[in-house]
Design a protein around this motif. Structure first.
Motif, PDB file in Angstrom:
ATOM      1  N   GLU A 138       0.827  -1.198   0.000  1.00  0.00           N
ATOM      2  CA  GLU A 138       0.000   0.000   0.000  1.00  0.00           C
ATOM      3  C   GLU A 138       0.868   1.256   0.000  1.00  0.00           C
ATOM      4  N   PHE A 139       0.208   2.354  -0.347  1.00  0.00           N
ATOM      5  CA  PHE A 139       0.837   3.661  -0.221  1.00  0.00           C
ATOM      6  C   PHE A 139      -0.238   4.637   0.217  1.00  0.00           C
ATOM      7  N   LYS A 140       0.159   5.819   0.636  1.00  0.00           N
ATOM      8  CA  LYS A 140      -0.788   6.811   1.129  1.00  0.00           C
ATOM      9  C   LYS A 140      -1.237   7.729  -0.001  1.00  0.00           C
ATOM     10  N   LEU A 141      -2.520   8.064   0.019  1.00  0.00           N
ATOM     11  CA  LEU A 141      -3.101   8.960  -0.976  1.00  0.00           C
ATOM     12  C   LEU A 141      -3.757  10.136  -0.269  1.00  0.00           C
ATOM     13  N   LYS A 142      -3.359  11.328  -0.700  1.00  0.00           N
ATOM     14  CA  LYS A 142      -3.942  12.564  -0.167  1.00  0.00           C
ATOM     15  C   LYS A 142      -4.422  13.396  -1.341  1.00  0.00           C
ATOM     16  N   ILE A 143      -5.675  13.855  -1.293  1.00  0.00           N
ATOM     17  CA  ILE A 143      -6.228  14.704  -2.347  1.00  0.00           C
ATOM     18  C   ILE A 143      -6.796  15.948  -1.685  1.00  0.00           C
ATOM     19  N   ASP A 193      -4.376  10.986   3.452  1.00  0.00           N
ATOM     20  CA  ASP A 193      -3.399   9.910   3.661  1.00  0.00           C
ATOM     21  C   ASP A 193      -4.046   8.556   3.930  1.00  0.00           C
ATOM     22  N   ILE A 194      -5.053   8.195   3.112  1.00  0.00           N
ATOM     23  CA  ILE A 194      -5.628   6.858   3.249  1.00  0.00           C
ATOM     24  C   ILE A 194      -4.693   5.855   2.578  1.00  0.00           C
ATOM     25  N   GLU A 195      -4.700   4.617   3.041  1.00  0.00           N
ATOM     26  CA  GLU A 195      -3.876   3.559   2.461  1.00  0.00           C
ATOM     27  C   GLU A 195      -4.592   2.988   1.241  1.00  0.00           C
ATOM     28  N   VAL A 196      -3.940   3.031   0.087  1.00  0.00           N
ATOM     29  CA  VAL A 196      -4.524   2.489  -1.139  1.00  0.00           C
ATOM     30  C   VAL A 196      -3.567   1.484  -1.774  1.00  0.00           C
ATOM     31  N   ASP A 197      -4.139   0.605  -2.601  1.00  0.00           N
ATOM     32  CA  ASP A 197      -3.355  -0.435  -3.267  1.00  0.00           C
ATOM     33  C   ASP A 197      -2.823   0.014  -4.623  1.00  0.00           C
ATOM     34  N   SER A 198      -3.639   0.798  -5.345  1.00  0.00           N
ATOM     35  CA  SER A 198      -3.218   1.285  -6.659  1.00  0.00           C
ATOM     36  C   SER A 198      -3.994   2.550  -7.002  1.00  0.00           C
ATOM     37  N   LEU A 199      -3.475   3.275  -7.983  1.00  0.00           N
ATOM     38  CA  LEU A 199      -4.077   4.520  -8.442  1.00  0.00           C
ATOM     39  C   LEU A 199      -3.781   4.643  -9.931  1.00  0.00           C
ATOM     40  N   THR A 200      -4.812   4.941 -10.723  1.00  0.00           N
ATOM     41  CA  THR A 200      -4.630   5.200 -12.145  1.00  0.00           C
ATOM     42  C   THR A 200      -5.147   6.600 -12.417  1.00  0.00           C
ATOM     43  N   ILE A 201      -4.321   7.402 -13.106  1.00  0.00           N
ATOM     44  CA  ILE A 201      -4.633   8.816 -13.300  1.00  0.00           C
ATOM     45  C   ILE A 201      -4.042   9.273 -14.626  1.00  0.00           C
ATOM     46  N   VAL A 202      -4.634  10.327 -15.212  1.00  0.00           N
ATOM     47  CA  VAL A 202      -4.146  10.839 -16.497  1.00  0.00           C
ATOM     48  C   VAL A 202      -3.377  12.140 -16.262  1.00  0.00           C
ATOM     49  N   THR A 212      -0.501  15.042 -18.041  1.00  0.00           N
ATOM     50  CA  THR A 212      -0.292  15.646 -19.359  1.00  0.00           C
ATOM     51  C   THR A 212       0.661  14.799 -20.209  1.00  0.00           C
ATOM     52  N   ALA A 213       1.412  13.902 -19.575  1.00  0.00           N
ATOM     53  CA  ALA A 213       2.315  13.006 -20.307  1.00  0.00           C
ATOM     54  C   ALA A 213       1.657  11.669 -20.639  1.00  0.00           C
ATOM     55  N   GLY A 214       0.421  11.444 -20.166  1.00  0.00           N
ATOM     56  CA  GLY A 214      -0.283  10.197 -20.434  1.00  0.00           C
ATOM     57  C   GLY A 214      -0.793   9.550 -19.160  1.00  0.00           C
ATOM     58  N   LYS A 215      -1.458   8.401 -19.326  1.00  0.00           N
ATOM     59  CA  LYS A 215      -2.038   7.681 -18.192  1.00  0.00           C
ATOM     60  C   LYS A 215      -0.952   6.911 -17.450  1.00  0.00           C
ATOM     61  N   ILE A 216      -0.989   6.974 -16.111  1.00  0.00           N
ATOM     62  CA  ILE A 216      -0.050   6.203 -15.302  1.00  0.00           C
ATOM     63  C   ILE A 216      -0.834   5.434 -14.239  1.00  0.00           C
ATOM     64  N   THR A 217      -0.280   4.294 -13.859  1.00  0.00           N
ATOM     65  CA  THR A 217      -0.806   3.534 -12.731  1.00  0.00           C
ATOM     66  C   THR A 217       0.287   3.472 -11.684  1.00  0.00           C
ATOM     67  N   VAL A 218      -0.080   3.788 -10.460  1.00  0.00           N
ATOM     68  CA  VAL A 218       0.868   3.879  -9.355  1.00  0.00           C
ATOM     69  C   VAL A 218       0.617   2.721  -8.395  1.00  0.00           C
ATOM     70  N   TYR A 219       1.697   2.078  -7.987  1.00  0.00           N
ATOM     71  CA  TYR A 219       1.672   1.053  -6.948  1.00  0.00           C
ATOM     72  C   TYR A 219       2.686   1.461  -5.883  1.00  0.00           C
ATOM     73  N   ALA A 220       2.747   0.710  -4.798  1.00  0.00           N
ATOM     74  CA  ALA A 220       3.718   0.981  -3.740  1.00  0.00           C
ATOM     75  C   ALA A 220       5.121   1.019  -4.320  1.00  0.00           C
ATOM     76  N   ASN A 221       5.962   1.838  -3.735  1.00  0.00           N
ATOM     77  CA  ASN A 221       7.371   1.991  -4.121  1.00  0.00           C
ATOM     78  C   ASN A 221       7.560   2.540  -5.533  1.00  0.00           C
ATOM     79  N   HIS A 222       6.612   3.333  -6.004  1.00  0.00           N
ATOM     80  CA  HIS A 222       6.706   3.958  -7.331  1.00  0.00           C
ATOM     81  C   HIS A 222       7.842   4.978  -7.337  1.00  0.00           C
ATOM     82  N   ALA A 223       8.447   5.155  -8.477  1.00  0.00           N
ATOM     83  CA  ALA A 223       9.501   6.158  -8.632  1.00  0.00           C
ATOM     84  C   ALA A 223       8.930   7.559  -8.386  1.00  0.00           C
ATOM     85  N   ASN A 275       6.407   6.608  -1.036  1.00  0.00           N
ATOM     86  CA  ASN A 275       5.161   5.859  -0.835  1.00  0.00           C
ATOM     87  C   ASN A 275       3.978   6.737  -0.448  1.00  0.00           C
ATOM     88  N   GLN A 276       3.979   7.964  -0.960  1.00  0.00           N
ATOM     89  CA  GLN A 276       2.838   8.849  -0.770  1.00  0.00           C
ATOM     90  C   GLN A 276       2.535   9.556  -2.082  1.00  0.00           C
TER      91      GLN A 276
END
Length: 94
Positions: free
Chosen positions: A4-9, A19-28, A30-41, A75-76
């Motif tokens: 998991e990683f923390k998500l704040k909006i 800062d809720i704990e989430v498993d994944s996030l997909t978002i668009v 300006t460079a394109g769609k990305i999916t984020v998981y724990a330990n993302h760059a 991880n946030q």
């Protein structure tokens, strides 16, 4: 634990998710769609108007964002957006 990683909006009016704990996030960005998981760059990017989705305990939720900025590090994920509202999987406002 560890997947998991923390998500704040935040918007100018409120902290929508704090800062809720989430498993994944997909978002668009300006460079394109990305999916984020724990330990993302680490990334800082701008967001386009569109829908994002995130998963918590195998439940996927959808949000429509009106542009913004995303910052990923240590991880946030922090998202700052002008405004947002919850939508269903088809993008219809709920």
């Amino acid at each position: 634990m560890g997947k998991e990683f923390k998500l704040k909006i935040v918007t100018p009016e409120e902290t929508f998710l704090d800062d809720i704990e989430v498993d994944s996030l997909t978002i668009v960005t300006t460079a394109g769609k990305i999916t984020v998981y724990a330990n993302h760059a680490p990334i800082v990017s701008t967001l386009v108007i569109g829908n994002m989705k995130y998963t918590v305990n195998n439940i996927t939720k959808h949000i429509h964002l009106h542009r913004g900025i995303i910052k990923i590090s240590n991880n946030q994920v922090k998202i700052i957006t002008q405004r947002l509202y919850e939508v269903d999987e088809k993008g219809q406002r709920i």
